[in-house]
Design an enzyme around this catalytic site. Structure first.
Site, PDB file in Angstrom:
ATOM      1  N   ASN A  29      36.018  43.992  38.239  1.00 34.74           N
ATOM      2  CA  ASN A  29      37.098  44.291  39.474  1.00 34.74           C
ATOM      3  C   ASN A  29      37.068  45.552  39.751  1.00 34.74           C
ATOM      4  OD1 ASN A  29      39.144  44.250  40.932  1.00 34.74           O
ATOM      5  ND2 ASN A  29      40.572  43.714  39.726  1.00 34.74           N
ATOM      6  N   TRP A  30      36.406  45.850  40.796  1.00 28.75           N
ATOM      7  CA  TRP A  30      36.167  47.390  41.206  1.00 28.75           C
ATOM      8  C   TRP A  30      37.410  47.653  41.880  1.00 28.75           C
ATOM      9  CZ3 TRP A  30      30.378  47.567  43.105  1.00 28.75           C
ATOM     10  CH2 TRP A  30      29.631  47.386  42.108  1.00 28.75           C
ATOM     11  N   LYS A  31      38.555  46.917  42.189  1.00 24.59           N
ATOM     12  CA  LYS A  31      39.534  47.395  42.982  1.00 24.59           C
ATOM     13  C   LYS A  31      39.287  48.422  43.953  1.00 24.59           C
ATOM     14  CE  LYS A  31      41.958  46.728  38.509  1.00 24.59           C
ATOM     15  NZ  LYS A  31      43.066  46.956  37.834  1.00 24.59           N
TER      16      LYS A  31
ATOM     17  N   HIS B  94      45.523  38.170  41.617  1.00 22.48           N
ATOM     18  CA  HIS B  94      45.511  39.429  40.486  1.00 22.48           C
ATOM     19  C   HIS B  94      47.127  40.008  40.555  1.00 22.48           C
ATOM     20  CE1 HIS B  94      44.929  43.426  38.876  1.00 22.48           C
ATOM     21  NE2 HIS B  94      43.703  42.822  38.315  1.00 22.48           N
TER      22      HIS B  94
ATOM     23  N   GLU C 149      48.132  42.827  40.704  1.00 24.10           N
ATOM     24  CA  GLU C 149      48.568  43.806  41.756  1.00 24.10           C
ATOM     25  C   GLU C 149      48.611  43.421  43.084  1.00 24.10           C
ATOM     26  OE1 GLU C 149      44.824  46.335  40.804  1.00 24.10           O
ATOM     27  OE2 GLU C 149      45.621  46.769  38.910  1.00 24.10           O
TER      28      GLU C 149
ATOM     29  N   GLU D 286      45.451  37.814  32.301  1.00 23.76           N
ATOM     30  CA  GLU D 286      45.713  39.207  32.285  1.00 23.76           C
ATOM     31  C   GLU D 286      47.318  39.786  31.943  1.00 23.76           C
ATOM     32  OE1 GLU D 286      42.136  41.344  34.326  1.00 23.76           O
ATOM     33  OE2 GLU D 286      43.662  40.663  35.954  1.00 23.76           O
TER      34      GLU D 286
ATOM     35  N   GLY E 189      45.109  48.537  33.027  1.00 21.15           N
ATOM     36  CA  GLY E 189      45.083  49.875  33.422  1.00 21.15           C
ATOM     37  C   GLY E 189      45.805  50.810  32.482  1.00 21.15           C
TER      38      GLY E 189
ATOM     39  N   SER F 280      42.297  46.046  29.990  1.00 26.27           N
ATOM     40  CA  SER F 280      42.032  47.240  29.139  1.00 26.27           C
ATOM     41  C   SER F 280      40.768  47.124  28.186  1.00 26.27           C
ATOM     42  CB  SER F 280      43.137  47.954  28.369  1.00 26.27           C
ATOM     43  OG  SER F 280      44.019  48.381  29.319  1.00 26.27           O
TER      44      SER F 280
ATOM     45  N   GLY G  86      38.555  45.821  34.633  1.00 28.54           N
ATOM     46  CA  GLY G  86      38.965  46.834  35.414  1.00 28.54           C
ATOM     47  C   GLY G  86      38.056  48.167  35.532  1.00 28.54           C
ATOM     48  N   GLY G  87      38.889  49.024  34.818  1.00 21.31           N
ATOM     49  CA  GLY G  87      38.344  50.432  34.587  1.00 21.31           C
ATOM     50  C   GLY G  87      37.005  50.847  33.956  1.00 21.31           C
TER      51      GLY G  87
HETATM   52  P1  PGA Z   1      41.613  47.154  33.478  1.00 23.99           P
HETATM   53  O1  PGA Z   1      41.959  46.305  34.807  1.00 23.99           O
HETATM   54  O2  PGA Z   1      40.356  46.690  32.765  1.00 23.99           O
HETATM   55  O3  PGA Z   1      41.404  48.506  34.003  1.00 23.99           O
HETATM   56  O4  PGA Z   1      42.814  47.135  32.486  1.00 23.99           O
HETATM   57  C1  PGA Z   1      41.558  44.736  34.614  1.00 23.99           C
HETATM   58  C2  PGA Z   1      41.867  44.047  35.586  1.00 23.99           C
HETATM   59  O5  PGA Z   1      43.122  44.473  36.577  1.00 23.99           O
HETATM   60  O6  PGA Z   1      41.350  42.892  36.247  1.00 23.99           O
END
Ligand code: PGA
Length: 255
Positions: free
Chosen positions: A9-11, A95, A97, A167, A173, A213, A234-235
């Site tokens: 997930n590149w956000k 998601h 967010e 999640e 994050g 994470s 994500g990251g």
């Molecule tokens: P993260 O994000 O790996 O940076 O914690 C995961 C996500 O939001 O899907």
């Protein structure tokens, strides 16, 4: 058996050309993809370029959101068939967010899941509790509500096209990954919920990912759990080497 899925997930990172360059380098790093489905989820504007670059390598592409109408006076929205038209096969829905900053609810998640399936997109539906919900012992209630309402529009026959991502919000994050026991317990609980709504056969087919994470040094333990069928990353999906490392650890033959 369920084929593992690793989705990046590149956000709000990477333009189309940056994303296309990334998939070229990712493909060179991982070589032929076997036993795992690899997905990247760029922003809407980067989707066409990334999808074209990814196709020769069998890397698949997801959108990060979708609207539930096919067309109309809905300024700023993107319809499911528009995502299909630029090469997206998957879409992340609900998601945390989007729930936290953009007003996503279980009801809009259900509408989006319905629309995505109708258009032939495979939804990755995100669920998970906040830290205070976990501390107060409400994790199972939250997951039950999110799964029952968010998937309310689905039929049992459609469940094989569904992927759920567990999640925990406190792990996204933050660098605070859930323990393998916490992640396995929650994913098993979600599978049990799907069994209670749609039967054991559907529950055995649905893929349930962990997200929050995930890093190269914790991926193997998470992926080794009975009810965890991959990861939403994500990251660590923003750098080729860390994402490639997580993909390698998710391949059943090498893990
Ligand atoms: P993260 O994000 O790996 O940076 O914690 C995961 C996500 O939001 O899907």
């Amino acid at each position: 058996m369920r084929i593992p899925v690793v989705a990046g997930n590149w956000k709000l990172y990477k333009t189309g050309s940056e994303g296309a360059d990334f998939v070229e380098r990712l493909a060179a790093s991982i070589g032929p993809i076997e036993g795992v489905e690899v997905i990247v989820a760029p922003t809407f504007t980067a989707l066409p370029e990334v999808a074209i670059a990814a196709r020769p390598y069998g890397i698949q592409v997801a959108a990060q959101d979708v609207f539930w109408k096919e067309e109309g006076a809905f300024t700023g929205e993107v319809a499911p068939h528009m995502l299909k038209a630029v090469g997206a096969g998957w879409v992340i829905i609900g998601h945390s967010e989007r729930r936290q900053y953009f007003g996503e609810t279980d009801e809009t998640v259900a509408l989006k899941v319905r629309a995505a399936l109708d258009a032939g997109l495979r939804p990755i539906v995100c669920v998970g509790e906040t830290e205070s919900e976990r501390m107060s012992g409400a994790t199972e209630d939250v997951l039950r509500r999110q799964v029952s309402r968010g998937l309310a529009s689905m039929q049992a026959a459609e469940i094989p096209n569904l992927t759920v991502a567990y999640e925990p919000v406190w792990a996204i994050g933050t660098g605070r990954t859930a323990t393998v026991e916490q992640a396995q317990e929650a994913c098993a609980f979600i599978r049990g919920l799907i069994a209670s709504f749609h039967g054991n056969e559907a529950a055995a087919q649905v893929r349930i990912l962990y997200g929050g994470s995930i890093k190269p040094d914790n991926a193997a333990g998470l992926m080794g759990q009975a009810d965890i069928d991959g990861g939403l990353v994500g990251g660590a999906s923003l750098e080729v080497e860390s994402f490639a490392d997580i993909i390698r650890q998710s391949q059943p033959t090498t893990s």
